[in-house]
Write a protein that holds these residues in place. Structure first.
Motif, PDB file in Angstrom:
ATOM      1  N   VAL B  34       0.840  -1.203   0.000  1.00  0.00           N
ATOM      2  CA  VAL B  34       0.000   0.000   0.000  1.00  0.00           C
ATOM      3  C   VAL B  34       0.873   1.251   0.000  1.00  0.00           C
ATOM      4  O   VAL B  34       0.660   2.183  -0.783  1.00  0.00           O
ATOM      5  CB  VAL B  34      -0.940   0.000   1.234  1.00  0.00           C
ATOM      6  N   VAL B  35       1.899   1.226   0.863  1.00  0.00           N
ATOM      7  CA  VAL B  35       2.758   2.408   0.973  1.00  0.00           C
ATOM      8  C   VAL B  35       3.506   2.666  -0.328  1.00  0.00           C
ATOM      9  O   VAL B  35       3.606   3.801  -0.798  1.00  0.00           O
ATOM     10  CB  VAL B  35       3.744   2.246   2.153  1.00  0.00           C
ATOM     11  N   ILE B  36       4.005   1.582  -0.936  1.00  0.00           N
ATOM     12  CA  ILE B  36       4.736   1.758  -2.198  1.00  0.00           C
ATOM     13  C   ILE B  36       3.802   2.303  -3.274  1.00  0.00           C
ATOM     14  O   ILE B  36       4.159   3.212  -4.029  1.00  0.00           O
ATOM     15  CB  ILE B  36       5.382   0.428  -2.639  1.00  0.00           C
ATOM     16  N   ALA B  37       2.574   1.789  -3.307  1.00  0.00           N
ATOM     17  CA  ALA B  37       1.612   2.266  -4.296  1.00  0.00           C
ATOM     18  C   ALA B  37       1.325   3.750  -4.080  1.00  0.00           C
ATOM     19  O   ALA B  37       1.310   4.540  -5.031  1.00  0.00           O
ATOM     20  CB  ALA B  37       0.321   1.458  -4.209  1.00  0.00           C
ATOM     21  N   LEU B  38       1.130   4.134  -2.825  1.00  0.00           N
ATOM     22  CA  LEU B  38       0.865   5.545  -2.523  1.00  0.00           C
ATOM     23  C   LEU B  38       2.070   6.405  -2.881  1.00  0.00           C
ATOM     24  O   LEU B  38       1.931   7.474  -3.478  1.00  0.00           O
ATOM     25  CB  LEU B  38       0.522   5.715  -1.042  1.00  0.00           C
ATOM     26  N   ALA B  39       3.256   5.915  -2.519  1.00  0.00           N
ATOM     27  CA  ALA B  39       4.474   6.661  -2.820  1.00  0.00           C
ATOM     28  C   ALA B  39       4.613   6.853  -4.323  1.00  0.00           C
ATOM     29  O   ALA B  39       4.967   7.932  -4.800  1.00  0.00           O
ATOM     30  CB  ALA B  39       5.687   5.929  -2.263  1.00  0.00           C
ATOM     31  N   ALA B  41       2.184   6.943  -6.496  1.00  0.00           N
ATOM     32  CA  ALA B  41       1.181   7.915  -6.937  1.00  0.00           C
ATOM     33  C   ALA B  41       1.661   9.340  -6.678  1.00  0.00           C
ATOM     34  O   ALA B  41       1.468  10.233  -7.499  1.00  0.00           O
ATOM     35  CB  ALA B  41      -0.144   7.663  -6.222  1.00  0.00           C
ATOM     36  N   VAL B  42       2.331   9.535  -5.523  1.00  0.00           N
ATOM     37  CA  VAL B  42       2.837  10.863  -5.193  1.00  0.00           C
ATOM     38  C   VAL B  42       4.019  11.226  -6.091  1.00  0.00           C
ATOM     39  O   VAL B  42       4.168  12.352  -6.535  1.00  0.00           O
ATOM     40  CB  VAL B  42       3.249  10.923  -3.703  1.00  0.00           C
ATOM     41  N   MET B  43       4.843  10.241  -6.376  1.00  0.00           N
ATOM     42  CA  MET B  43       6.046  10.473  -7.179  1.00  0.00           C
ATOM     43  C   MET B  43       5.745  10.698  -8.656  1.00  0.00           C
ATOM     44  O   MET B  43       6.533  11.310  -9.367  1.00  0.00           O
ATOM     45  CB  MET B  43       6.992   9.268  -7.059  1.00  0.00           C
ATOM     46  N   LEU B  44       4.626  10.161  -9.115  1.00  0.00           N
ATOM     47  CA  LEU B  44       4.338  10.145 -10.551  1.00  0.00           C
ATOM     48  C   LEU B  44       4.500  11.508 -11.235  1.00  0.00           C
ATOM     49  O   LEU B  44       5.189  11.590 -12.261  1.00  0.00           O
ATOM     50  CB  LEU B  44       2.931   9.567 -10.789  1.00  0.00           C
ATOM     51  N   PRO B  45       3.905  12.577 -10.672  1.00  0.00           N
ATOM     52  CA  PRO B  45       4.082  13.875 -11.332  1.00  0.00           C
ATOM     53  C   PRO B  45       5.553  14.277 -11.430  1.00  0.00           C
ATOM     54  O   PRO B  45       5.975  14.849 -12.437  1.00  0.00           O
ATOM     55  CB  PRO B  45       3.324  14.844 -10.425  1.00  0.00           C
TER      56      PRO B  45
END
Lengths: 437, 296
Positions: B34-39, B41-45
């Motif tokens: 979950v944390v990696i997925a969230l990270a 998502a935040v990193m994507l931009p």
């Protein structure tokens, strides 16, 4: 509870204190300097970034190089909206520059802070307004006064993907010229994938939808605003018919995606969109960003009527107590709108020349030869018209965009959407802008 | 007998232990995913910004989008410096952001200490007035502040970019809440030992509130590094302007924007904030957990 009441009283008090005060004093001092030798330094604000901003800086440099006694300092002030906000703070603070390039500039006429261009023209026999396209002058006129000088102007056009035209069996050299042909082409260009979801759209408009809708209004004989500028008139049958046509593209023919105007340009550049309503200011650079062959043509006619409303910015001269500064400002404006400058701006940006006979100049013809995409804009020149600059024009643009959104999403009928738009704009003309005599 | 029970409990304890381990392994695993997925998502931009900054004009809009630029345009990073005097803008932004951060922290600490620890007449009313200023949007105060700067003849100066931001009601509020969580007994004990108020603040209170100070500093720095409207309104000369205005030079409203160069510039501009964030991250994260907002 007691504390709560205190709190609200205080908030109110603070709000009142901050909103009061600030006496409005139209700037008459203004910027600019004259040194002991009579050399003038002028401040010039402009509101164009990217390539267009560079072209303005170049023109200013040319002026400074050829005018040893006048030095113009040009500064970028953000886009039209932020630049206008800055001008309004400068009016209250009496820190205006001498000249500015702005959008919607004629509206500054009522601020009392600018000198109408017609005043300068009247006392300068070497200058002839007849050389310009009348519609460009109209675009800068409010209440019968020529407040500002035409500078960077654009008209709406249609750009299209030639590769997709060929793939759809359309002739890439014969783009649609009117709304019927437009629909035929849009249908041919719309593709759906196996699951039935569209993978390629036929038609879309950039996010300044009000401009393209207004173009159709004018071409169909509708009026935007009444003669006395006290009400807007776009709930007439001619206007409603046009919004109905637009609505059908989305909801009946399904050739245009609903409410995706922000993405139109990137969709077009990714090759997922066949045709797009856009501004001419785009065409000088669009080919360098596209990986396919781009075509351009005049904005589609309604029947055989072409009428394209101008967009773009103008030059304003602010009031100043010093006559030498005023004259130098006029000298600069004259330079910026001269034939040579107009050619320079036209060839380095996507804007169109402001002179009547410009299309016959070899320099302008050379531009078209070099970049055929530019032709559509120059072809449009004889059909250019000006939507009268009236007080609530900004609100009106937003109201029309809102109407487009409503019919595309199916939350209002075209008649209802335009009735609502008219009601809200008429209301703001009355309550926000109208000075009771 | 004793041995037996021990054995039983031992074995049951160890199976429990194993179960527990398996459970934590899985719950940790799920948590990690979950944390990696969230990270991500935040990193994507950010990733997209870096990728775009290396693309030429045609590739920016290529569909389907490319994640690794086919022909990396390192020249975008050279091109950006030509567009606007970014060196000067960096200097200006740094001067303004650092001055505001130091100034804001100093004023906030002193005011917050007074509101949290000292007793004087009208304290609560004053605090309410102070706090109510956070409800006024900056657009409302734009013109009045501009006029004040104009009267002081500060237009086009560093003072105009710094002074209006030296006090910050929200910062005072945050610090006051944090100061109040420190037990009064500490202050009384220090007083008994002959410690002055100021010394107590500097030597005892501030070290205890380090996390909240770090986050307040980061807010102040970031807010100023990113501000656009005020510097645009209050400065006219290129030599006084800040980074965010420079970024706007790339954006052409009606024409086309060179996205590759623009993203290269955006990356360079946001780098200092990212670096500072990493430097204070540890204390920053602590403060998220310990902000005493519950005790108004």
């Amino acid at each position: 509870m007691k504390r709560n009441r205190w709190f609200f009283i205080l908030v109110l008090a603070v709000l009142l204190l901050t909103s009061c005060g600030g006496t409005k004093d139209a700037g008459t001092g203004g910027g600019g300097k004259v040194d002991s030798k009579g050399n003038v330094t002028l401040e010039f604000w402009y509101a164009l970034g990217g390539d267009s901003g560079k072209a303005i800086e170049d023109l200013v440099k040319q002026f400074n190089d050829t005018h040893p006694t006048i030095q113009v300092v040009a500064t970028y002030q953000g886009n039209y909206t932020t630049a206008m906000a800055k001008v309004y703070s400068a009016i209250t603070g009496n820190t205006l520059p001498n000249i500015a390039q702005l959008g919607g500039a004629p509206l500054l006429g009522t601020s009392g802070a600018i000198i109408p261009i017609s005043d300068f023209v009247a006392s300068d026999s070497s200058f002839n307004l007849d050389d310009f396209y009348p519609s460009f002058l109209e675009y800068n006129t409010a209440g019968g006064v020529l407040w500002t000088a035409p500078f960077n102007n654009s008209v709406p056009i249609l750009v299209y993907n030639k590769d997709l035209f060929i793939a759809a069996g359309l002739d890439p050299d014969n783009p649609p010229q009117n709304t019927e042909e437009l629909l035929v082409a849009a249908k041919a260009l719309t593709k759906t994938d196996a699951s039935g979801t569209p993978s390629q759209w036929g038609l879309n408009a950039r996010d300044d939808t009000h401009w393209y809708l207004s173009t159709f209004f004018l071409e169909n004989g509708a009026q935007i605003v009444s003669e006395d500028e006290t009400q807007v008139l776009y709930n007439s049958p001619e206007a409603v018919e046009m919004l109905e046509m637009w609505s059908n593209w989305v909801n009946v023919d399904k050739v245009m995606p609903p409410n995706q105007h922000q993405e139109a340009q990137s969709d077009f550049l990714s090759g997922k969109l066949g045709m797009m309503f856009a501004s001419t200011s785009l065409v000088s650079s669009i080919q360098t960003e596209a990986s396919f062959k781009v075509g351009s043509t005049m904005f589609p006619a309604v029947g055989d009527v072409h009428k394209v409303p101008l967009g773009g910015g103008s030059l304003v001269i602010f009031k100043n107590d010093d006559e030498r500064i005023r004259n130098a400002s006029w000298e600069f404006v004259k330079f910026m709108i001269s034939k040579d400058s107009s050619i320079y701006l036209t060839s380095h940006t996507g804007y169109i020349p402001i002179y009547k006979d410009a299309t016959s100049w070899p320099e302008i013809q050379a531009i078209v030869e070099e970049n055929p995409l530019r032709k559509a804009a120059f072809d449009s020149l004889p059909y250019a018209v000006a939507i009268p600059v009236f007080s609530a024009l900004g609100n009106s643009d937003l109201a029309l965009q809102n109407a487009v959104e409503q019919v595309e999403l199916g939350t209002a009928s075209p008649q209802q959407a335009l009735d609502d738009a008219k009601t809200s704009v008429d209301h703001s003309i009355k309550t926000q802008f109208q000075v009771t005599p | 007998m004793n041995n037996k029970t021990d054995l039983i409990s031992d074995s049951s304890r160890s199976t429990r232990k194993i179960k527990h381990r398996i459970l934590t392994f899985f719950s940790n695993g799920i948590w990690l995913v979950v944390v990696i997925a969230l990270a991500f998502a935040v990193m994507l931009p950010f990733i997209w910004m870096i990728v775009t900054s290396l693309k030429g004009p045609t590739e920016v809009f290529a569909y389907p989008p490319t994640w690794i630029p086919k022909d990396p345009q390192w020249s975008n990073y050279i091109e950006m410096w030509k567009e606007a005097p970014f060196g000067r803008y960096f200097l200006n932004s740094a001067i303004v952001a650092i001055a505001v951060t130091i100034g804001q922290l100093t004023s906030c600490i002193l005011a917050a200490f007074a509101f949290a620890r000292m007793d004087f007449k009208g304290k609560n009313v004053m605090f309410m007035i102070f706090l109510s200023t956070t409800m006024i949007s900056s657009q409302v105060t734009l013109i009045p502040t501009y006029l004040v700067m104009r009267t002081l003849d500060w237009i086009d100066t560093y003072q105009a970019l710094i002074v209006p931001f030296l006090a910050n009601a929200f910062g005072v509020f945050m610090l006051r809440q944090s100061f109040r969580t420190v037990p009064r007994e500490l202050e009384e004990a220090a007083k008994l030992d002959g410690c002055s108020r100021f010394r107590f603040l500097v030597q005892i209170l501030l070290p205890l509130c380090k996390p909240i100070l770090a986050s307040q500093a980061l807010f102040a720095f970031m807010g100023n590094w990113n501000s656009y409207q005020w510097p645009l309104i209050i400065t006219n000369q290129d030599s006084m302007r800040t980074l965010q205005i420079g970024l706007r030079y790339f954006v052409s409203g009606e024409g086309s924007t060179q996205w590759g160069v623009y993203m290269a510039a955006a990356l360079v501009v946001c780098l200092p904030v990212v670096i500072i964030y990493f430097l204070v991250q540890k204390t920053f994260v602590e403060s998220m957990a310990s902000t005493g907002l519950k005790d108004i």
